[in-house]
Write an enzyme that holds these catalytic residues in place. Structure first.
Site, PDB file in Angstrom:
ATOM      1  N   GLU A   1       0.938  -1.183  -0.092  1.00 22.09           N
ATOM      2  CA  GLU A   1       0.028  -0.021  -0.266  1.00 22.09           C
ATOM      3  C   GLU A   1       0.672   1.269   0.036  1.00 22.09           C
ATOM      4  O   GLU A   1       2.095   1.377   0.860  1.00 22.09           O
ATOM      5  CB  GLU A   1      -0.794  -0.006   1.060  1.00 22.09           C
ATOM      6  CG  GLU A   1      -2.195   0.979   1.147  1.00 22.09           C
ATOM      7  CD  GLU A   1      -3.014   1.011   2.382  1.00 22.09           C
ATOM      8  OE1 GLU A   1      -3.566   2.254   2.657  1.00 22.09           O
ATOM      9  OE2 GLU A   1      -3.308  -0.254   2.538  1.00 22.09           O
TER      10      GLU A   1
ATOM     11  N   LYS B   1      -7.323  -1.093  12.101  1.00 20.77           N
ATOM     12  CA  LYS B   1      -6.609  -1.556  10.844  1.00 20.77           C
ATOM     13  C   LYS B   1      -5.447  -0.535  10.516  1.00 20.77           C
ATOM     14  O   LYS B   1      -4.521  -0.837  10.048  1.00 20.77           O
ATOM     15  CB  LYS B   1      -7.618  -1.627   9.580  1.00 20.77           C
ATOM     16  CG  LYS B   1      -7.040  -2.329   8.421  1.00 20.77           C
ATOM     17  CD  LYS B   1      -6.660  -1.118   7.457  1.00 20.77           C
ATOM     18  CE  LYS B   1      -6.241  -2.019   6.001  1.00 20.77           C
ATOM     19  NZ  LYS B   1      -5.574  -1.069   5.036  1.00 20.77           N
TER      20      LYS B   1
ATOM     21  N   ASP C   1       5.595 -13.513  12.454  1.00 22.06           N
ATOM     22  CA  ASP C   1       4.271 -13.875  12.231  1.00 22.06           C
ATOM     23  C   ASP C   1       3.333 -12.841  12.455  1.00 22.06           C
ATOM     24  O   ASP C   1       2.675 -12.517  13.605  1.00 22.06           O
ATOM     25  CB  ASP C   1       3.750 -15.232  13.247  1.00 22.06           C
ATOM     26  CG  ASP C   1       2.617 -15.702  13.017  1.00 22.06           C
ATOM     27  OD1 ASP C   1       1.950 -15.324  12.201  1.00 22.06           O
ATOM     28  OD2 ASP C   1       2.319 -17.036  13.537  1.00 22.06           O
TER      29      ASP C   1
ATOM     30  N   HIS D   1      -3.151   9.891  -0.081  1.00 27.64           N
ATOM     31  CA  HIS D   1      -3.152   8.450  -0.584  1.00 27.64           C
ATOM     32  C   HIS D   1      -3.199   8.457  -2.138  1.00 27.64           C
ATOM     33  O   HIS D   1      -2.285   7.789  -2.660  1.00 27.64           O
ATOM     34  CB  HIS D   1      -4.470   7.663  -0.184  1.00 27.64           C
ATOM     35  CG  HIS D   1      -4.524   6.561  -0.463  1.00 27.64           C
ATOM     36  ND1 HIS D   1      -3.745   5.326   0.143  1.00 27.64           N
ATOM     37  CD2 HIS D   1      -5.440   5.631  -1.789  1.00 27.64           C
ATOM     38  CE1 HIS D   1      -4.144   4.312  -0.547  1.00 27.64           C
ATOM     39  NE2 HIS D   1      -4.914   4.485  -1.612  1.00 27.64           N
TER      40      HIS D   1
END
Length: 424
Positions: free
Chosen positions: A80, A265, A281, A378
């Site tokens: 991203e 998130k 992980d 963005h």
């Protein structure tokens, strides 16, 4: 090392690599790995099943981080476009008041042993607790190396669960795993103790495995940001207004699950990128973070307040199960180079860095959301991807992206028009 590198994003890849190699004092092997000599298919075939190739992520470095008084360059692997830029920007804002302060509770993981079909579950629980010392000794016999390094099973607890399949006695082993993630160690201990738990409870042991709700392994970070650092560049919103809107955004997340999910998130964008870069992980950390957020109804992992001086105080708390030894990190040369760049000495130190990165990511995202909007930054970064998708040759990508941003028309059809126009 100074992690403040103005204009770093303007350098070409070779120059950035040289800067990082010099500032992080990288080994020759690490530099070679960054030059594209990563995971070959033969080695990949020893790490996973049914391997047919490898997949590469861009490996980037977030700048500006000062954590517990020490400057750090932070490796991030993510597709991203805005993640690395946001983390660096959040770190720069926090830097003005000394950066991030962290605190970690210690590297303790939990293993669960589930016993079913028990005639007297509450008495069985008591029998397990009475045998705690013997159970700890038996657990520690499974990993004498961990014990020699100061770790090992430290505590045994038990609970009676009332389930739709009847009562169950669940035993928890609390294990200090030192600098490992710890999954293999705690799973081995749980399996070794299963026969003893069956004997003590009179039931049958079924599951014996770690829990990814690592609430004995909490990492916290905080920072303070003066309002003037939050002001919009064009002056439409002053810093105090942006500060108050960020506090309102935090309150929104605390009151609404739909918002809290997206809020968290944003935090995990940064944390996952660092764990991916270091071949740790990220799935375990994701599971633990969201389970921790959902303990009393799903809530944000970070909070925003205003202190007595009018500054924005940002804080975060979440479980982080991370390792600096064992695991797959040593099997991936680029991940090894990323660990050299990060330069952490322990799993606890690593966890503190990850908490700081998650907070930096989140505060930068919130600042954008409450001011110019998330799409402004963005989409500006995304414009280059659109130009490439439209077939722009390398020497025209930047120009086409800049034209689309200036026109507020970041679309593939406009990119195609510009490719045709500028290629004539």
């Amino acid at each position: 090392m100074d992690s403040r590198i103005p204009g770093f994003y303007k350098e070409d890849i070779d120059a950035r690599r040289e800067i990082v190699a010099e500032r992080a004092d990288l080994s020759d092997d690490a530099v070679a790995a960054l030059d594209g000599r990563g995971l070959d298919p033969v080695r990949a075939d020893t790490i996973s099943e049914n391997v047919i190739g490898t997949l590469e992520y861009p490996l980037s470095v977030a700048t500006n981080f000062r954590i517990d008084g020490e400057d750090r360059l932070v490796p991030m692997a993510v597709e991203e476009t805005s993640v690395v830029a946001a983390a660096s920007y959040g770190a720069r804002m926090a830097r003005e008041r000394g950066g991030f302060t962290t605190q970690v509770t210690g590297p303790r993981m939990i293993a669960q042993i589930q016993a079913v079909d028990i005639a007297d579950p509450f008495a069985a629980k008591q029998r397990v607790l009475e045998a705690e010392d013997d159970l700890i000794d038996l657990a520690n016999e499974q990993d004498p190396v961990l014990v020699d390094h100061g770790g090992g099973c430290e505590e045994v607890t038990a609970r009676v669960l009332d389930t739709d399949r009847g009562p169950m006695v669940v035993t928890h082993l609390v294990v200090n795993v030192q600098d490992a993630m710890g999954g293999n160690a705690v799973n081995t201990m749980a399996e070794a103790l299963a026969p003893e738990i069956e004997s003590l409870t009179g039931g049958d042991v079924e599951l014996r495995i770690l829990s990814n709700l690592a609430d004995r392994r909490i990492a916290r970070a905080r920072c303070t940001i003066p309002p003037e650092s939050l002001a919009e560049d064009d002056g439409e919103l002053d810093g105090a207004t942006v500060r108050d809107r960020m506090v309102d955004a935090g309150a929104f997340a605390r009151s609404d699950t739909y918002r809290a999910a997206t809020h968290n998130k944003g935090i995990m964008n940064g944390i996952d990128a660092v764990t991916t870069a270091t071949f740790n992980d990220w799935r375990a950390i994701e599971a633990g973070a969201h389970a921790y957020a959902a303990r009393d109804g799903y809530a944000p992992l970070s909070n925003y307040e205003v202190d007595a001086d009018g500054d924005l105080v940002c804080s975060i708390e979440l479980p982080i199960q991370i390792g600096t030894v064992g695991g797959a990190t040593q099997l991936q040369p680029v991940a090894g180079a990323a660990m050299e760049i990060l330069d952490v000495d322990s799993a606890d130190e690593f966890a503190g860095v990850l908490a700081a990165v998650g907070l930096a990511q989140n505060l930068a995202g919130l600042r954008a959301l409450v001011s110019e909007g998330i799409q402004h930054g963005h989409m500006s970064l995304h414009a280059k991807n659109i130009a490439i998708q439209a077939g722009a040759p390398g020497h025209l990508v930047d120009e086409i992206a800049e034209r689309m941003v200036a026109e507020d028309a970041i679309r593939e059809d406009r990119a195609t028009e510009l490719v045709d126009e500028l290629s004539e």
